[in-house]
Design an enzyme around this catalytic site. Structure first.
Site, PDB file in Angstrom:
ATOM      1  N   SER A  21       0.432  -0.904   0.276  1.00  0.00           N
ATOM      2  CA  SER A  21      -0.193  -0.201  -0.058  1.00  0.00           C
ATOM      3  C   SER A  21       0.830   1.320  -0.039  1.00  0.00           C
ATOM      4  O   SER A  21       0.412   2.283  -0.284  1.00  0.00           O
ATOM      5  CB  SER A  21      -1.237   0.131   0.847  1.00  0.00           C
ATOM      6  OG  SER A  21      -0.326  -0.292   2.559  1.00  0.00           O
ATOM      7  N   ASN A 108      -1.867  -3.516  13.192  1.00  0.00           N
ATOM      8  CA  ASN A 108      -3.481  -2.603  12.876  1.00  0.00           C
ATOM      9  C   ASN A 108      -3.472  -1.341  13.516  1.00  0.00           C
ATOM     10  O   ASN A 108      -4.774  -0.427  13.269  1.00  0.00           O
ATOM     11  CB  ASN A 108      -3.891  -3.648  13.458  1.00  0.00           C
ATOM     12  CG  ASN A 108      -4.206  -5.184  12.631  1.00  0.00           C
ATOM     13  OD1 ASN A 108      -2.972  -5.588  11.458  1.00  0.00           O
ATOM     14  ND2 ASN A 108      -4.376  -6.457  13.299  1.00  0.00           N
ATOM     15  N   HIS A 154     -40.075  24.359  -9.346  1.00  0.00           N
ATOM     16  CA  HIS A 154     -40.452  23.912 -10.971  1.00  0.00           C
ATOM     17  C   HIS A 154     -39.394  24.869 -11.973  1.00  0.00           C
ATOM     18  O   HIS A 154     -40.004  24.486 -13.223  1.00  0.00           O
ATOM     19  CB  HIS A 154     -41.790  23.457 -10.856  1.00  0.00           C
ATOM     20  CG  HIS A 154     -42.065  22.989  -9.768  1.00  0.00           C
ATOM     21  ND1 HIS A 154     -42.541  21.636  -9.615  1.00  0.00           N
ATOM     22  CD2 HIS A 154     -42.893  24.197  -9.233  1.00  0.00           C
ATOM     23  CE1 HIS A 154     -43.278  21.591  -8.667  1.00  0.00           C
ATOM     24  NE2 HIS A 154     -43.619  22.976  -7.762  1.00  0.00           N
ATOM     25  N   SER A 275     -13.915  27.277 -27.458  1.00  0.00           N
ATOM     26  CA  SER A 275     -14.504  25.935 -28.050  1.00  0.00           C
ATOM     27  C   SER A 275     -12.952  25.582 -29.044  1.00  0.00           C
ATOM     28  O   SER A 275     -12.906  26.484 -29.446  1.00  0.00           O
ATOM     29  CB  SER A 275     -15.639  25.546 -28.637  1.00  0.00           C
ATOM     30  OG  SER A 275     -15.752  24.973 -29.839  1.00  0.00           O
ATOM     31  N   LYS A 281     -18.418  30.584 -28.204  1.00  0.00           N
ATOM     32  CA  LYS A 281     -18.231  29.782 -27.286  1.00  0.00           C
ATOM     33  C   LYS A 281     -17.234  29.999 -25.769  1.00  0.00           C
ATOM     34  O   LYS A 281     -15.840  30.681 -26.594  1.00  0.00           O
ATOM     35  CB  LYS A 281     -18.123  28.391 -27.557  1.00  0.00           C
ATOM     36  CG  LYS A 281     -18.831  28.069 -27.913  1.00  0.00           C
ATOM     37  CD  LYS A 281     -20.255  27.693 -27.870  1.00  0.00           C
ATOM     38  CE  LYS A 281     -20.898  26.831 -26.987  1.00  0.00           C
ATOM     39  NZ  LYS A 281     -20.507  25.250 -27.235  1.00  0.00           N
ATOM     40  N   ASN A 283     -17.326  28.403 -22.415  1.00  0.00           N
ATOM     41  CA  ASN A 283     -17.901  27.813 -21.551  1.00  0.00           C
ATOM     42  C   ASN A 283     -17.809  27.584 -20.067  1.00  0.00           C
ATOM     43  O   ASN A 283     -16.805  27.980 -19.729  1.00  0.00           O
ATOM     44  CB  ASN A 283     -17.934  26.349 -22.710  1.00  0.00           C
ATOM     45  CG  ASN A 283     -18.215  25.931 -23.517  1.00  0.00           C
ATOM     46  OD1 ASN A 283     -19.421  26.117 -24.163  1.00  0.00           O
ATOM     47  ND2 ASN A 283     -17.129  25.174 -24.505  1.00  0.00           N
ATOM     48  N   GLU A 288     -19.146  22.632 -14.973  1.00  0.00           N
ATOM     49  CA  GLU A 288     -19.227  21.387 -15.619  1.00  0.00           C
ATOM     50  C   GLU A 288     -18.548  20.435 -14.759  1.00  0.00           C
ATOM     51  O   GLU A 288     -18.802  18.913 -14.262  1.00  0.00           O
ATOM     52  CB  GLU A 288     -19.889  21.355 -16.506  1.00  0.00           C
ATOM     53  CG  GLU A 288     -20.629  21.954 -17.765  1.00  0.00           C
ATOM     54  CD  GLU A 288     -19.610  22.227 -19.109  1.00  0.00           C
ATOM     55  OE1 GLU A 288     -19.483  21.754 -19.610  1.00  0.00           O
ATOM     56  OE2 GLU A 288     -20.689  23.253 -19.031  1.00  0.00           O
ATOM     57  N   LYS A 323      -8.297   3.561   2.333  1.00  0.00           N
ATOM     58  CA  LYS A 323      -7.338   4.749   1.850  1.00  0.00           C
ATOM     59  C   LYS A 323      -7.394   5.605   0.727  1.00  0.00           C
ATOM     60  O   LYS A 323      -7.627   6.703   0.371  1.00  0.00           O
ATOM     61  CB  LYS A 323      -6.261   4.158   2.306  1.00  0.00           C
ATOM     62  CG  LYS A 323      -5.571   4.227   3.801  1.00  0.00           C
ATOM     63  CD  LYS A 323      -4.034   3.719   4.356  1.00  0.00           C
ATOM     64  CE  LYS A 323      -3.661   3.165   4.597  1.00  0.00           C
ATOM     65  NZ  LYS A 323      -4.943   1.284   4.707  1.00  0.00           N
TER      66      LYS A 323
HETATM   67  N1  ARG Z   1      -1.368  -1.630   5.107  1.00  0.00           N
HETATM   68  C1  ARG Z   1      -1.622  -2.498   6.161  1.00  0.00           C
HETATM   69  C2  ARG Z   1      -3.451  -1.259   5.916  1.00  0.00           C
HETATM   70  O1  ARG Z   1      -3.632  -0.276   5.517  1.00  0.00           O
HETATM   71  C3  ARG Z   1      -0.988  -1.901   7.356  1.00  0.00           C
HETATM   72  C4  ARG Z   1      -2.584  -2.898   8.021  1.00  0.00           C
HETATM   73  C5  ARG Z   1      -1.812  -4.357   7.834  1.00  0.00           C
HETATM   74  N2  ARG Z   1      -1.721  -5.397   9.014  1.00  0.00           N
HETATM   75  C6  ARG Z   1      -2.039  -6.296   8.329  1.00  0.00           C
HETATM   76  N3  ARG Z   1      -2.328  -7.173   9.016  1.00  0.00           N
HETATM   77  N4  ARG Z   1      -1.269  -7.218   7.401  1.00  0.00           N
HETATM   78  O2  ARG Z   1      -3.873  -1.651   6.230  1.00  0.00           O
END
Ligand code: ARG
Length: 456
Positions: A21, A108, A154, A275, A281, A283, A288, A323
């Site tokens: 990650s 965790n 309306h 445009s 134009k 815009n 948007e 995330k």
């Molecule tokens: N990269 C993990 C997350 O974003 C961190 C926690 C990982 N924990 C684990 N038990 N694999 O959730």
């Protein structure tokens, strides 16, 4: 790799990339390091590790933070995540002492902490941008307290209002948005660290100390919930989605108002596009795009709800998906506000066109009926009589202002010259002095209320 010992093989390259990650959580490096500094401080203060080792760890973490900030240290994109990278770097620099940092902690509860710290900062950032927009709206409202425009239901001309009053409606929505963000921030402001992997820890940690070092109001009450709660991400994505609903509705109106059919406003050239083929134009692309980007943020909310709905307690890797969704939601709302606020600030209000539009469409018919009510006629009868007058005007190609008094009298003998004052456009608009109405006095109060709210 953090889990050596049990394993005999390295993770396959493809699996490593899939599992990692770091590409999206490295943005939390500062929160991760600050969280670790607080954790190490607590480990030292409670004697879980030697004070001298805690001191070395905190000092080295400070210098890692410094090195990343000034570009001396690059974050390794092959690391599994930001937590692994920081701990690995610390151990590289301090050897065995570095290996003590993760005592009484799991990734965790660490990741649950980092997201909270990161999002708290993001909330403040977004709130600042919303306040800036509210300030711009209040200034524009101040300039347009006497700018009469049609109010619609309306999308049909309904009753006259001022442009200021219309703008202040959006301010009211944005003030609620601020409250929602603050509310969510208050509910998430509890330290999850100390939950361990899921069950708490046998070490005599001082969670209150860590909480106060990191500016939390207290600690989470249940370790399973501490590591597996992502309600705050869902709640924030929901608050951000509502902000996008508001911006999107506003954009829809700007887009309409820019059309030749309305021509109520003209956007600054710096906030419009041309445009490639049609030379005439101009815009409203920015408006948007903001309207379109609302879809992304709603998608992020749906992602979070869907990721969370079926996972058993406690932590599951699914939760790593939180995330990208919540970061994207914040990033999107931020870039939208960055473009939207100056677009509003620089747009020209075509007051005369607004007024001309308000003068059409029998927008003062309610006031004509109210005039008869003032003469003692029950509202339902007054309504019917005014309806007949409108029909008469349409048949004769007249307006209520140009219809002669004798025609009025034929429908109801109680009419006199006073009706022309009662249906005068300015009077109809400015006399709506009820609390929250479109009169200049009411708008003044709304502006004062908004300014007070954003200044404390
Ligand atoms: N990269 C993990 C997350 O974003 C961190 C926690 C990982 N924990 C684990 N038990 N694999 O959730």
């Amino acid at each position: 790799m953090l889990w050596t010992g049990r394993f005999t093989k390295e993770l396959a390259k493809e699996t490593n990339d899939f599992n990692s990650s770091i590409s999206f959580d490295s943005r939390m490096y500062e929160e991760d390091i600050k969280g670790s500094i607080a954790h190490a401080t607590m480990l030292g203060a409670t004697g879980i590790i030697e004070q001298s080792e805690a001191d070395k760890i905190t000092a080295e973490l400070e210098s890692i933070l410094e090195d990343i900030k000034c570009g001396k240290l690059d974050i390794d994109t092959n690391a599994e995540d930001i937590h692994t990278f920081v701990e690995g770097e610390l151990t590289k620099r301090l050897g065995d002492t570095g290996k003590r940092l993760h005592t009484a902690r799991s990734r965790n509860d660490q990741v649950a902490l980092d997201i909270r710290l990161y999002l708290k900062k993001e909330i403040d950032d977004i709130s600042g941008k919303i306040k800036a927009l509210i300030t711009v709206l209040c200034d524009k409202a101040e300039e347009n307290k006497y700018t009469v425009m049609p109010g619609y239901t309306h999308l049909q001309r309904a009753q006259p209002i001022t442009f200021a009053h219309h703008l202040m409606a959006y301010t009211a929505m944005l003030l609620r948005d601020l409250e929602r963000l603050e509310g969510a921030k208050g509910r998430m402001n509890y330290l999850p660290l100390g939950s361990g992997a899921l069950a708490g820890t046998t070490y005599s940690v001082d969670r209150q100390l860590t909480a106060s070092l990191l500016g939390f109001d207290g600690v989470t009450q249940n370790s399973l919930d501490g590591v597996s709660d992502r309600d705050f991400c869902i709640e924030l994505a929901s608050a951000l989605s509502i902000i996008m609903v508001h911006l999107s509705r506003f954009c829809e109106e700007i887009i309409m108002w820019c059309s030749w059919e309305f021509k109520f406003v003209e956007l600054d050239d710096a906030f419009s596009t041309g445009s490639s083929i049609m030379p005439q134009k101009k815009n409203p692309d920015i408006a948007e795009l903001v309207r379109g980007k609302s879809g992304r943020v709603f998608g992020d909310l749906t992602t979070l709800l869907t990721v969370m709905k079926g996972i058993p307690l406690a932590y599951n890797k699914d939760m790593q998906e939180d995330k990208e969704a919540i970061f994207d939601a914040f990033d999107t709302v931020k870039i939208c506000l960055n473009a939207f606020t100056p677009m509003i600030e620089t747009m020209t209000v075509l007051k005369n066109n607004m007024r001309l539009a308000a003068a059409k469409g029998f927008i003062n018919a309610t006031d004509c009926a109210d005039y008869l009510v003032g003469k003692g006629v029950p509202f339902r009868d007054a309504y019917k009589a005014t309806g007949e007058l409108v029909k008469l005007c349409i048949d004769k190609g007249l307006t209520l202002e140009t219809l002669p008094l004798d025609e009025y009298k034929k429908v109801c003998a109680l009419f006199d010259e006073g009706v022309y004052t009662a249906i005068n456009l300015d009077n109809c608009t400015f006399n709506r002095t009820s609390e929250g109405g479109s009169s200049p006095e009411s708008v003044n109060k709304q502006i004062a209320f908004a300014k007070e709210k954003i200044n404390n």
